[in-house]
Motif scaffolding. Structure first.
Motif, short mmCIF file in Angstrom:
data_model
loop_
_atom_site.label_atom_id
_atom_site.label_comp_id
_atom_site.label_asym_id
_atom_site.label_seq_id
_atom_site.Cartn_x
_atom_site.Cartn_y
_atom_site.Cartn_z
N LEU A 3 22.47 0.38 -11.42
CA LEU A 3 23.89 0.13 -11.67
C LEU A 3 24.33 -1.11 -10.92
O LEU A 3 24.03 -1.26 -9.74
N ILE A 4 25.06 -1.99 -11.61
CA ILE A 4 25.64 -3.18 -10.98
C ILE A 4 27.16 -3.05 -11.04
O ILE A 4 27.74 -2.93 -12.13
N VAL A 5 27.80 -3.04 -9.88
CA VAL A 5 29.26 -2.99 -9.81
C VAL A 5 29.73 -4.35 -9.34
O VAL A 5 29.61 -4.70 -8.16
N GLU A 6 30.28 -5.13 -10.25
CA GLU A 6 30.58 -6.54 -9.99
C GLU A 6 31.70 -6.98 -10.94
O GLU A 6 31.62 -6.73 -12.14
N GLU A 62 22.92 -0.78 -16.08
CA GLU A 62 24.29 -0.41 -16.45
C GLU A 62 25.23 -1.21 -15.56
O GLU A 62 24.90 -1.53 -14.42
N THR A 63 26.42 -1.51 -16.07
CA THR A 63 27.35 -2.33 -15.30
C THR A 63 28.74 -1.70 -15.24
O THR A 63 29.12 -0.93 -16.12
N ALA A 64 29.46 -2.03 -14.19
CA ALA A 64 30.86 -1.65 -14.04
C ALA A 64 31.62 -2.88 -13.56
O ALA A 64 31.12 -3.63 -12.71
N CYS A 65 32.80 -3.12 -14.11
CA CYS A 65 33.51 -4.36 -13.83
C CYS A 65 34.50 -4.26 -12.68
O CYS A 65 35.13 -5.25 -12.31
N ASP A 66 34.67 -3.07 -12.12
CA ASP A 66 35.52 -2.95 -10.92
C ASP A 66 35.08 -1.72 -10.13
O ASP A 66 34.25 -0.93 -10.59
N GLY A 67 35.66 -1.57 -8.93
CA GLY A 67 35.23 -0.50 -8.06
C GLY A 67 35.51 0.89 -8.56
O GLY A 67 34.69 1.81 -8.39
N ASP A 68 36.66 1.09 -9.21
CA ASP A 68 37.00 2.41 -9.71
C ASP A 68 36.05 2.85 -10.82
O ASP A 68 35.60 4.01 -10.86
N MET A 123 23.65 -1.89 -7.08
CA MET A 123 24.07 -3.18 -6.53
C MET A 123 25.59 -3.19 -6.47
O MET A 123 26.26 -2.83 -7.44
N LEU A 124 26.12 -3.64 -5.35
CA LEU A 124 27.57 -3.61 -5.14
C LEU A 124 28.10 -4.95 -4.67
O LEU A 124 27.58 -5.53 -3.72
N ASP A 125 29.14 -5.44 -5.35
CA ASP A 125 29.95 -6.50 -4.77
C ASP A 125 30.84 -5.84 -3.72
O ASP A 125 31.03 -4.62 -3.74
N GLY A 145 40.16 -2.37 -7.46
CA GLY A 145 39.87 -0.96 -7.25
C GLY A 145 39.16 -0.75 -5.93
O GLY A 145 39.35 -1.48 -4.96
N ALA A 146 38.30 0.26 -5.88
CA ALA A 146 37.56 0.55 -4.66
C ALA A 146 36.63 -0.62 -4.33
O ALA A 146 36.01 -1.20 -5.21
N ASP A 147 36.57 -0.98 -3.04
CA ASP A 147 35.66 -2.07 -2.68
C ASP A 147 34.23 -1.53 -2.50
O ASP A 147 34.01 -0.33 -2.50
N GLY A 148 33.29 -2.47 -2.36
CA GLY A 148 31.89 -2.07 -2.26
C GLY A 148 31.58 -1.21 -1.06
O GLY A 148 30.75 -0.30 -1.14
N PHE A 149 32.22 -1.48 0.08
CA PHE A 149 31.99 -0.67 1.27
C PHE A 149 32.38 0.79 1.02
O PHE A 149 31.69 1.72 1.43
#
Length: 225
Positions: A6-9, A33-39, A54-56, A61-65
């Motif tokens: 999963l890539i959250v970016e 798979e990808t997500a375009c924001d933290g939520d 993988m996290l930006d 939304g929710a940040d990577g931390f």
């Protein structure tokens, strides 16, 4: 073996470049798979299982931390931060939260792929993992197993983390504040007495081998052969 990551970016271009490169390089063995924001990323984490995430850090939304904290509540899935936040305190905080790698933008896509591939294989036990040995105590990091004189010892997560950190730095004096930061994180609001309490429990759990953990007055602790 096929892997799901999963890539959250929030950067569309970065998501597309990583997805295309990984699909081509792995010849279809890595499904992205990808997500375009933290939520959206949190929803994916709650609803699906992944072999790597993988996290930006900075995104809507929710940040990577925050996502990393949520994942680490019940999973040891490999996590890689890919972010523009390259300050030392951010990097150290990422590792304290439990990430496996922290990559600062701009980055090499080929290097990211190589690191991802290595983490995937390691997490699935496809590569060897050296045991950590100190006297009668042995840790197998790949299996999260601790043995004392060949006898398996069941340790809670914090005690395991304390023992592993001490053994990785055997014969060195580690002060309480450093142990508190490394094991409990920068945002922990308790005192260093929590370290003393966990060391006491750890010694009891290790039995006679608990004597290998030495108290250094006014300083901290060290583990010896």
């Amino acid at each position: 073996m096929a892997y799901n990551i999963l890539i959250v970016e929030d950067d569309n271009q970065i998501r597309e470049v990583i997805s295309d490169f990984f699909a081509d390089k792995s010849e279809g063995e890595i499904n992205v798979e990808t997500a375009c924001d933290g939520d959206e990323g949190l929803e994916c984490v709650y609803e699906n299982e992944y072999d790597l995430i993988m996290l930006d850090v900075m995104m809507p939304g929710a940040d990577g931390f925050t996502i990393c904290k949520e994942v680490r509540k019940n999973s040891i899935v490999p996590i890689i931060f890919i972010t523009a936040r390259g300050r030392e305190e951010d990097v150290l905080y990422g590792y304290d939260l439990g990430c496996d790698d922290y990559i600062v933008k701009p980055f090499s896509i080929a290097e990211l792929y190589a690191k991802t591939n290595a983490l995937l294989k390691r997490s699935k036990g496809l590569v060897g993992s050296s045991e950590i040995v100190c006297g009668n105590i042995t840790i197998n990091p790949a299996k999260l197993i601790v043995t004392v004189g060949g006898r398996e010892v069941d340790l809670p997560p914090k005690q395991y983390a304390l023992l592993k950190y001490l053994m990785e730095n055997k014969n060195l004096v580690i002060d309480r504040e450093l142990l508190l930061t490394r094991i409990w994180g920068y945002d922990f609001e308790g005192t260093d007495r929590v370290v003393d309490n966990h060391i006491k429990k750890l010694r009891n759990a290790l039995g006679a081998a608990g004597g290998q953990i030495k108290t250094v007055i006014t300083k901290g602790y060290k583990i010896v052969e």
